[in-house]
Structure formats: C-alpha cells, structure tokens
Design a protein around this motif. Sequence first.
Motif: not given
Ligand SMILES: [Zn+2]
Length: 479
Positions: A430-432, A435-437, A461-466
């Motif tokens: 996760w990027c922290g 918005a991804c959560e 990389v973040c699983v959601c946004c890369g």
């Molecule tokens: Zn993210």
Amino acid sequence: MAKEKKLVEEITSMDVDFAQWYTDVVKKAELTDYTSVKGCMVIKPAGYAIWENIQKELDRRFKETGVENVYLPMFIPESLLQKEKDHVEGFAPEVAWVTHGGAEALQERMCVRPTSETLFCDFYAKEIQSYRDLPKVYNQWCSVVRWEKTTRPFLRSREFLWQEGHTAHATAEEAEERTQQMLNVYADFCEEVLAIPVIRGRKTDKEKFAGAEATYTIESLMHDGKALQSGTSHNFGDGFAKAFGIQYTAKDNTLQYVHQTSWGMTTRMIGAIIMVHGDNSGLVLPPRIAPTQVMVIPIAQHKEGVLDKAYEIKSELLKAGFTVKVDDSDKSPGWKFSEQEMKGIPVRIEIGPKDIEANQAVIVRRDTREKIVVSLDKLSAKLAEVLDTMQKDMLERARAHRDAHTYDALTYEEFVKTINEKPGFVRAMWCGDQACEDKIKEDTTATARCMPFKQEKLSDVCVCCGKPAKAMVYWGKAY
Ligand SMILES: [Zn+2]
C-alpha cells in the motif's frame, strides 16, 4: 434416541449459514438472551462466567505491569466531550444523551460514556501537578454505550462490558512503551489463554482511534474467514493533554504536557472464542478460559456405587485444582453428552459400573472427541496432561486455519478476486494514501486491518494505484 438427537439438530450447520450457526450456538449454549431493551443483551450465567474468567486473567496481567483500578462516572457533560475535536467527531454519531433529571430539563445535556478519555483527562488535569505525580496507570472495568443500528450478541450491542486503561506519562517515549506493552499483554492473553492467534500491527490513519496519534491492534481471523479486531492500544501523544490542560512541573522547573495512552478489550472476545473454536455440535471452550473444565457423566447411575464414584472423582479433581461438575440429572447419558458438547466444556469423564470394576474412567476431549481410558489412580495427572494438550492443539489448529486463509496479492485484479472469492486475510502492498483505502472499501467492502509490525516486501508498488509502496497491509472483511 430421537429426543437425544434434537439438541444438536437444532443448530444450523456452520457451512450452511455461519451467521445463523453463531446465533444458534449463543442461544443453545445459554450464553445470552434477548431483552425488551432494544439492541442490548442479557448475559446469562454461562456467558458471564466466561467474562469473569477473562476479567480475572487480564486484571492479573495488568496489575503485574503496575496498573491500578479506579471508577469514574458514567455521564459526560457535553462541554467536556467537545474539548478534543477529532474525538468528539468520531463518537458524536453514536452517543446516547441524557436530557432530563426527573421532570426537569438539564441545563447541559450529558452523554452516557461511549469511552472515557475525556473523563480521565478532566480527572488527570486536577490530579497531576508535578513530575512526582507521574506516571498514572489507571484502568476501569465498566460498561459503555454506543448507539449501534444493527446489533449481534457479543459482537455489537448498544451497551457492552469492557475495561479501559488510561495512562499519563512524563515523556513521549514512556507513553509509546506503555502503548506497546499493553498491546503485547492483549496478544499474549489471546494466544495463551483464549488459544486465538493474533496479528500485531498498527492501524492506518483512516482506521485509528478518534484523537489518537497511533493505534496499535491485534487482529484475529474467525472460522468463516472474517477478521475481528480483538484489542487496541492507543498513543495520544500530548494532544488530549493540550486540549484539557494536563501539565506538570518537571524536575528542571519547566511546565510540560503529559503524554497519554488508552487501551481496551471487550465482551466481543466471547464472540471470538465462539467463532474461532466452535463446531457443529456447539461451543468449544479452551481449557484455560472454561468456567467448568470437566463434566463427570455417570453411566447407568441408578446402579449401586456409580453416583458415589462420580462424586468421589469430582471431589478428588476439585482438590487437584480443576473446575468440575457432575451431571447427576435424570437425563440419559446421550443427552448429557450433547449438552456438555453444546456448552463447550473441554472434557467429560464417563464412569459406569464396568469402569468401576476395572478401576478406570474414560476421558473424552470436546475438540477431537478422542477417548482416553485412564486408571482412576492416575486420573488427575492424566487430566492435567489432556487439558494442556488440548489448549495447545486449539491454538495450533486456529493458527493453521488462519495461515491457510491468508493470501498475497500483487495486482489489483488478483486482490479483488481473492478478497471476494476466498474468505480470509489478503496481504498486499500500500502506498499510504487514503484514496486507495477508500477505493478498496468501495470496490470490495474490505478494510485495512493493520500494518503488521513484522513487515515483508511483497513488491515495490501499491496494489491499488501502482505508486511506490510504503507498507504491507493485512486487508480483510471484518466484524
Ligand atoms: Zn495506492
């Protein structure tokens, strides 16, 4: 025979409908009952005895770390609740208000405590003046009220029982140390006593406690693959101290703000015990938390000497420190077995005329139904060994179940597919960014359960946004 089977047949199979199975177990094991008070429960003797054992174990562990118990009022004046902005925003939607005393309208309405940070702060502001007054390491056992819309026995009810610890320290380091220490007390208690393995970690900002700088949590996995937050410990930094003016004169004569923590565990844990260990015959209680560890069930009790032997066994085992009952009711043995299983009593001891003749008894484990024939001369030693093994096996079984239902996801497609099709934890980077959560919750209803203290790098990389990843997160659908 048909009558004997009935007790068990009335529970829905957990594979057919887990929620209904849970409700059935709670009812048939006589843990709670519904009441005319909407959203609240009656905790019956069998349920309350489990809570008493949880209290005893936790209280002893708390006191070993220097905790002292206190009791504060159950009402909080509105002006007090509003002193810390994030805190009031977090709790306002679910507090119950008292507006009248008798027929008279109150000048200021008061809420029924949803949690007591504000009361402890008000108390500490008066109590703490000098560095000599620190630390304060207080706890209270009480009930709190949160006006929940949907409720379930133990898991979510408008009034529930808990303990809330509230501490004040001279330094940030000391507060951080206490926050972690209490999380570890909870984790050890869950694993050693409740046989529930936990993931220790930190909550994301979105999931942390209202007003906290950091929230640490232990997360466990129920049999149906849903997560349950099992205990939390919060570091408040000096945020509450500034809002409430809790200051002390330090050794160098300067005026300093205290650093605070709070931590809590609730009657939810009874729900966790049911959902981690229960089976299609009912409740299975770990020996270390079971109010009754042994049920002695006489076979052919009308025959001479059988009941006497059963009572003799009971008194011998009581002396050896076990909690024991004899089921000497006039029900059939089969019915008694079903009841003992439904109530989750860890072992039963069967004793009949043939056993007496052979100077033996039969120990039957609730979890595996293994039958162990033991000489009456060695009964208490063997029983201690069986209960100890059962306790360990239950933890290992729960751990194996959790590990078998923990998955890794590297792409968003894989993440969504796994979380929707395979009940359990999904570990992903996760990027922290909140918005991804939010997107993950929107797409799957899953939430970030925690950022485990034991981090692993599954990818960059973040699983959601890369975007570049900051942490590995345990995601799950939660109770
Ligand atoms: Zn993210």
